[in-house]
Design an enzyme around this catalytic site. Sequence first.
Site, short mmCIF file in Angstrom:
data_model
loop_
_atom_site.label_atom_id
_atom_site.label_comp_id
_atom_site.label_asym_id
_atom_site.label_seq_id
_atom_site.Cartn_x
_atom_site.Cartn_y
_atom_site.Cartn_z
CG LEU A 130 -2.21 -0.68 1.26
CD1 LEU A 130 -2.86 -0.58 2.63
CD2 LEU A 130 -3.13 -0.16 0.19
CG ASP A 131 1.21 3.71 -3.36
OD1 ASP A 131 2.28 3.09 -3.58
OD2 ASP A 131 0.33 3.85 -4.21
#
Length: 178
Positions: free
Chosen positions: A39-40
């Site tokens: 996940l960024d």
Amino acid sequence: MLIALNKPYGVLCQFTDEQGRPTLADYVKQPGVYAAGRLDHDSEGLLLLTDDGRLQHRLADPRHKQPKTYLVQVDGAITDEALAALRRGVPLNDGPTLPAQAVHATEPEWLWPRDPPVRFRRNIPTSWLTLTLREGRNRQVRRMTAAVGFPTLRLIRVRIGEHALDGLAPGHVRVLAR
């Protein structure tokens, strides 16, 4: 071992950072586990970690097409036409996306406040949608919503395959299997 983490906004999906930014090590204390996917740093929500390499591959590799569901806040009042385009698949610079499940949503009562908060502009509404993908390109959800004219403001992954956040608070961990 399989662990669920509700990754807070601003946390890197790695265990070390030379610049001292928050990482998974600030939240996950079990040794020998690795993230099954990413996940960024500006995305929140469900991240699965495991010490089983085969399970990690099955969960993270796009060829296994694990559905991933996101709650997405976008800039503007998203239209039925934009949702239909997401359902058909969207042309991006690295090729067309697979069709996605995309439906209108409302901000859920269980949603925690983000720190820092999403910018508020009195004259421009925001809206919510639920988007389920079966592929995992870099920043794909953000690129897809921008391509249909509704940039993403907040992105929360709520489900990966059979695993869901289910009330897990930001920064908290739940052991799913040993």
